[in-house]
Design a protein around this motif. Structure first.
Motif, PDB file in Angstrom:
ATOM      1  N   GLY A   1       3.846  10.113  -7.136  1.00  0.00           N
ATOM      2  CA  GLY A   1       5.088  10.657  -7.668  1.00  0.00           C
ATOM      3  C   GLY A   1       6.069  11.100  -6.601  1.00  0.00           C
ATOM      4  N   TRP A   2       5.931  10.564  -5.390  1.00  0.00           N
ATOM      5  CA  TRP A   2       6.854  10.917  -4.314  1.00  0.00           C
ATOM      6  C   TRP A   2       8.227  10.355  -4.621  1.00  0.00           C
ATOM      7  CZ3 TRP A   2       4.000   9.675   0.916  1.00  0.00           C
ATOM      8  CH2 TRP A   2       2.884  10.507   1.043  1.00  0.00           C
ATOM      9  N   GLY A   3       9.221  10.892  -3.987  1.00  0.00           N
ATOM     10  CA  GLY A   3      10.583  10.372  -4.117  1.00  0.00           C
ATOM     11  C   GLY A   3      10.722   9.047  -3.366  1.00  0.00           C
ATOM     12  N   ASN A   4      11.880   8.439  -3.523  1.00  0.00           N
ATOM     13  CA  ASN A   4      12.123   7.142  -2.904  1.00  0.00           C
ATOM     14  C   ASN A   4      12.074   7.179  -1.373  1.00  0.00           C
ATOM     15  OD1 ASN A   4      12.415   5.931  -5.401  1.00  0.00           O
ATOM     16  ND2 ASN A   4      14.626   6.226  -5.441  1.00  0.00           N
ATOM     17  N   ALA A   5      12.673   8.198  -0.778  1.00  0.00           N
ATOM     18  CA  ALA A   5      12.722   8.254   0.687  1.00  0.00           C
ATOM     19  C   ALA A   5      11.323   8.379   1.314  1.00  0.00           C
ATOM     20  CB  ALA A   5      13.635   9.379   1.152  1.00  0.00           C
ATOM     21  N   ALA A  64      15.008  -1.077  -9.217  1.00  0.00           N
ATOM     22  CA  ALA A  64      13.736  -1.353  -8.527  1.00  0.00           C
ATOM     23  C   ALA A  64      13.161  -0.085  -7.892  1.00  0.00           C
ATOM     24  CB  ALA A  64      13.909  -2.439  -7.478  1.00  0.00           C
ATOM     25  N   MET A  65      14.020   0.765  -7.365  1.00  0.00           N
ATOM     26  CA  MET A  65      13.540   1.980  -6.713  1.00  0.00           C
ATOM     27  C   MET A  65      12.929   2.966  -7.714  1.00  0.00           C
ATOM     28  SD  MET A  65      13.912   1.742  -3.431  1.00  0.00           S
ATOM     29  CE  MET A  65      13.871   3.376  -2.758  1.00  0.00           C
ATOM     30  N   ASP A  66      13.268   2.826  -8.974  1.00  0.00           N
ATOM     31  CA  ASP A  66      12.741   3.745  -9.991  1.00  0.00           C
ATOM     32  C   ASP A  66      11.591   3.147 -10.793  1.00  0.00           C
ATOM     33  OD1 ASP A  66      14.661   5.719  -9.314  1.00  0.00           O
ATOM     34  OD2 ASP A  66      16.156   4.636 -10.504  1.00  0.00           O
ATOM     35  N   ALA A  67      11.199   1.921 -10.473  1.00  0.00           N
ATOM     36  CA  ALA A  67      10.120   1.255 -11.222  1.00  0.00           C
ATOM     37  C   ALA A  67       8.779   1.910 -10.904  1.00  0.00           C
ATOM     38  CB  ALA A  67      10.082  -0.230 -10.870  1.00  0.00           C
ATOM     39  N   GLU A  68       7.927   1.958 -11.899  1.00  0.00           N
ATOM     40  CA  GLU A  68       6.579   2.515 -11.759  1.00  0.00           C
ATOM     41  C   GLU A  68       5.572   1.386 -11.524  1.00  0.00           C
ATOM     42  OE1 GLU A  68       5.798   5.822 -11.813  1.00  0.00           O
ATOM     43  OE2 GLU A  68       7.936   6.284 -11.991  1.00  0.00           O
ATOM     44  N   LEU A  69       4.362   1.742 -11.121  1.00  0.00           N
ATOM     45  CA  LEU A  69       3.324   0.738 -10.843  1.00  0.00           C
ATOM     46  C   LEU A  69       3.040  -0.170 -12.033  1.00  0.00           C
ATOM     47  CD1 LEU A  69       0.722   2.834  -8.805  1.00  0.00           C
ATOM     48  CD2 LEU A  69       2.220   1.029  -7.955  1.00  0.00           C
ATOM     49  N   ALA A  70       3.151   0.350 -13.244  1.00  0.00           N
ATOM     50  CA  ALA A  70       2.855  -0.438 -14.451  1.00  0.00           C
ATOM     51  C   ALA A  70       4.023  -1.330 -14.874  1.00  0.00           C
ATOM     52  CB  ALA A  70       2.469   0.483 -15.601  1.00  0.00           C
ATOM     53  N   ASP A  71       5.173  -1.176 -14.218  1.00  0.00           N
ATOM     54  CA  ASP A  71       6.354  -1.969 -14.565  1.00  0.00           C
ATOM     55  C   ASP A  71       6.346  -3.312 -13.839  1.00  0.00           C
ATOM     56  OD1 ASP A  71       7.247   0.239 -15.995  1.00  0.00           O
ATOM     57  OD2 ASP A  71       8.546   0.953 -14.356  1.00  0.00           O
ATOM     58  N   ALA A  72       6.646  -4.369 -14.566  1.00  0.00           N
ATOM     59  CA  ALA A  72       6.748  -5.698 -13.948  1.00  0.00           C
ATOM     60  C   ALA A  72       7.813  -5.699 -12.855  1.00  0.00           C
ATOM     61  CB  ALA A  72       7.061  -6.757 -15.006  1.00  0.00           C
ATOM     62  N   LEU A  73       8.890  -4.934 -13.066  1.00  0.00           N
ATOM     63  CA  LEU A  73       9.974  -4.870 -12.080  1.00  0.00           C
ATOM     64  C   LEU A  73       9.467  -4.396 -10.720  1.00  0.00           C
ATOM     65  CD1 LEU A  73      12.957  -5.122 -11.354  1.00  0.00           C
ATOM     66  CD2 LEU A  73      13.288  -2.793 -12.234  1.00  0.00           C
ATOM     67  N   PHE A  74       8.528  -3.461 -10.707  1.00  0.00           N
ATOM     68  CA  PHE A  74       7.953  -2.974  -9.442  1.00  0.00           C
ATOM     69  C   PHE A  74       7.385  -4.147  -8.653  1.00  0.00           C
ATOM     70  CE2 PHE A  74       4.407  -1.608  -6.823  1.00  0.00           C
ATOM     71  CZ  PHE A  74       4.891  -0.471  -6.183  1.00  0.00           C
ATOM     72  N   TRP A  75       6.541  -4.943  -9.298  1.00  0.00           N
ATOM     73  CA  TRP A  75       5.828  -6.030  -8.624  1.00  0.00           C
ATOM     74  C   TRP A  75       6.737  -7.227  -8.335  1.00  0.00           C
ATOM     75  CZ3 TRP A  75       1.675  -4.475  -6.396  1.00  0.00           C
ATOM     76  CH2 TRP A  75       1.007  -3.368  -6.917  1.00  0.00           C
ATOM     77  N   ILE A  76       7.615  -7.539  -9.266  1.00  0.00           N
ATOM     78  CA  ILE A  76       8.524  -8.686  -9.074  1.00  0.00           C
ATOM     79  C   ILE A  76       9.500  -8.402  -7.932  1.00  0.00           C
ATOM     80  CG2 ILE A  76      10.424  -9.992 -10.136  1.00  0.00           C
ATOM     81  CD1 ILE A  76       8.873  -9.640 -12.833  1.00  0.00           C
ATOM     82  N   SER A  77      10.112  -7.221  -7.932  1.00  0.00           N
ATOM     83  CA  SER A  77      11.070  -6.887  -6.872  1.00  0.00           C
ATOM     84  C   SER A  77      10.382  -6.815  -5.508  1.00  0.00           C
ATOM     85  CB  SER A  77      11.812  -5.587  -7.181  1.00  0.00           C
ATOM     86  OG  SER A  77      10.926  -4.488  -7.244  1.00  0.00           O
ATOM     87  N   LEU A  95       0.826  -1.205   0.000  1.00  0.00           N
ATOM     88  CA  LEU A  95       0.000   0.000   0.000  1.00  0.00           C
ATOM     89  C   LEU A  95       0.864   1.261   0.000  1.00  0.00           C
ATOM     90  CD1 LEU A  95      -2.955   0.896   0.023  1.00  0.00           C
ATOM     91  CD2 LEU A  95      -2.875   0.827   2.522  1.00  0.00           C
ATOM     92  N   GLY A  96       1.883   1.278   0.847  1.00  0.00           N
ATOM     93  CA  GLY A  96       2.772   2.435   0.921  1.00  0.00           C
ATOM     94  C   GLY A  96       3.520   2.677  -0.375  1.00  0.00           C
ATOM     95  N   MET A  97       4.035   1.597  -0.962  1.00  0.00           N
ATOM     96  CA  MET A  97       4.760   1.727  -2.234  1.00  0.00           C
ATOM     97  C   MET A  97       3.821   2.193  -3.350  1.00  0.00           C
ATOM     98  SD  MET A  97       7.963   1.110  -1.977  1.00  0.00           S
ATOM     99  CE  MET A  97       9.224   0.229  -1.111  1.00  0.00           C
ATOM    100  N   MET A  98       2.613   1.650  -3.350  1.00  0.00           N
ATOM    101  CA  MET A  98       1.641   2.051  -4.380  1.00  0.00           C
ATOM    102  C   MET A  98       1.256   3.522  -4.227  1.00  0.00           C
ATOM    103  SD  MET A  98      -0.841  -1.288  -4.623  1.00  0.00           S
ATOM    104  CE  MET A  98      -2.048  -0.423  -5.620  1.00  0.00           C
ATOM    105  N   ILE A  99       0.963   3.938  -3.003  1.00  0.00           N
ATOM    106  CA  ILE A  99       0.556   5.332  -2.769  1.00  0.00           C
ATOM    107  C   ILE A  99       1.690   6.285  -3.139  1.00  0.00           C
ATOM    108  CG2 ILE A  99      -0.015   7.032  -0.975  1.00  0.00           C
ATOM    109  CD1 ILE A  99      -1.578   4.733   0.449  1.00  0.00           C
ATOM    110  N   GLY A 100       2.880   6.030  -2.606  1.00  0.00           N
ATOM    111  CA  GLY A 100       4.019   6.914  -2.873  1.00  0.00           C
ATOM    112  C   GLY A 100       4.366   6.979  -4.351  1.00  0.00           C
TER     113      GLY A 100
END
Length: 171
Positions: free
Chosen positions: A59-63, A124-137, A50-55
Motif C-alpha cells: 500500500g505504498w504511494g507511487n513515489a 496505471a499508477m493507481d492500478a492494483e495487483l489484481a487489475d489487468a491494467l497493472f500487468w498490461i501497463s 518485484l518492486g512494483m509488486m512489493i510497493g
C-alpha cells in the motif's frame, strides 16, 4: 616450447582484448545489441516487477514504490552481470566495476522509459495487483523500454563501451 607458445598466446590474447573489443565494436550487429538488451531487460524486469509488486502490496504511494522498483532493477541488472563475470574468474571489485561500466547506461535508459510509460499511462499508477491494467501497463512499458534501449546498446557496444566490456569474459 609448447609452454612458451601457450604463454605467448595468453599474453597476446590479454593484450588483444582491447583490440578485440574495438574490432568487434566496429562490426556491432543488431543481434549483439538485442542480446545485450535482453540481458539488461531480464535484470530490470525482475527488479521492476518485484518492486512494483512489493510497493503495491504494502500500500505504498507511487513515489516510494517507483524508487523501490528502480533500485531493485539496478540491483538485479548488476547482479546478473556480476554472476557471469565472477564465474569468469574476476575478483569482486573488478567484476563490480565491469558491471557498472557494462550496465549503468542501459539500465538507466530502460528504467527511464519503463517508468515514464507507466507514469504517462492513464490510471496505471493507481492500478492494483489484481487489475489487468497493472500487468498490461508494466509488460508493455518493458517492451517499449526494450525497443528504445536496443539502439542505445548498439551505439555503446559500437564504441567499445557498455556490454562490450563484458564480452571478453563470456569466452
Amino acid at each position: 616450447m609448447e609452454h612458451e607458445a601457450h604463454a605467448h598466446h595468453d599474453q597476446h590474447e590479454h593484450q588483444g582484448s582491447t583490440e578485440h573489443q574495438h574490432q568487434h565494436a566496429g562490426a556491432t550487429s543488431w543481434q549483439t545489441a538485442v542480446q545485450a538488451t535482453l540481458h539488461c531487460l531480464t535484470g530490470c524486469a525482475i527488479g521492476e516487477v518485484l518492486g512494483m509488486m512489493i510497493g503495491t502490496a504494502l500500500g505504498w504511494g507511487n513515489a516510494p514504490t517507483t524508487v523501490l522498483a528502480i533500485v531493485l532493477a539496478f540491483f538485479f541488472g548488476y547482479s546478473l552481470t556480476l554472476r557471469g563475470v565472477l564465474k569468469a574468474g574476476l575478483g569482486f571489485r573488478a567484476a563490480f566495476r565491469v558491471a557498472l561500466a557494462a550496465d549503468t547506461l542501459s539500465i538507466a535508459v530502460m528504467e527511464l522509459i519503463d517508468n515514464g510509460v507507466i507514469v504517462l499511462w492513464p490510471d496505471a499508477m493507481d492500478a492494483e495487483l489484481a487489475d489487468a491494467l497493472f500487468w498490461i501497463s508494466l509488460a508493455l512499458s518493458l517492451v517499449i523500454a526494450f525497443v528504445i534501449t536496443v539502439p542505445v546498446n548498439k551505439w555503446m557496444i559500437g564504441r567499445g563501451k557498455g556490454h562490450a566490456v563484458v564480452h571478453q569474459y563470456h569466452h
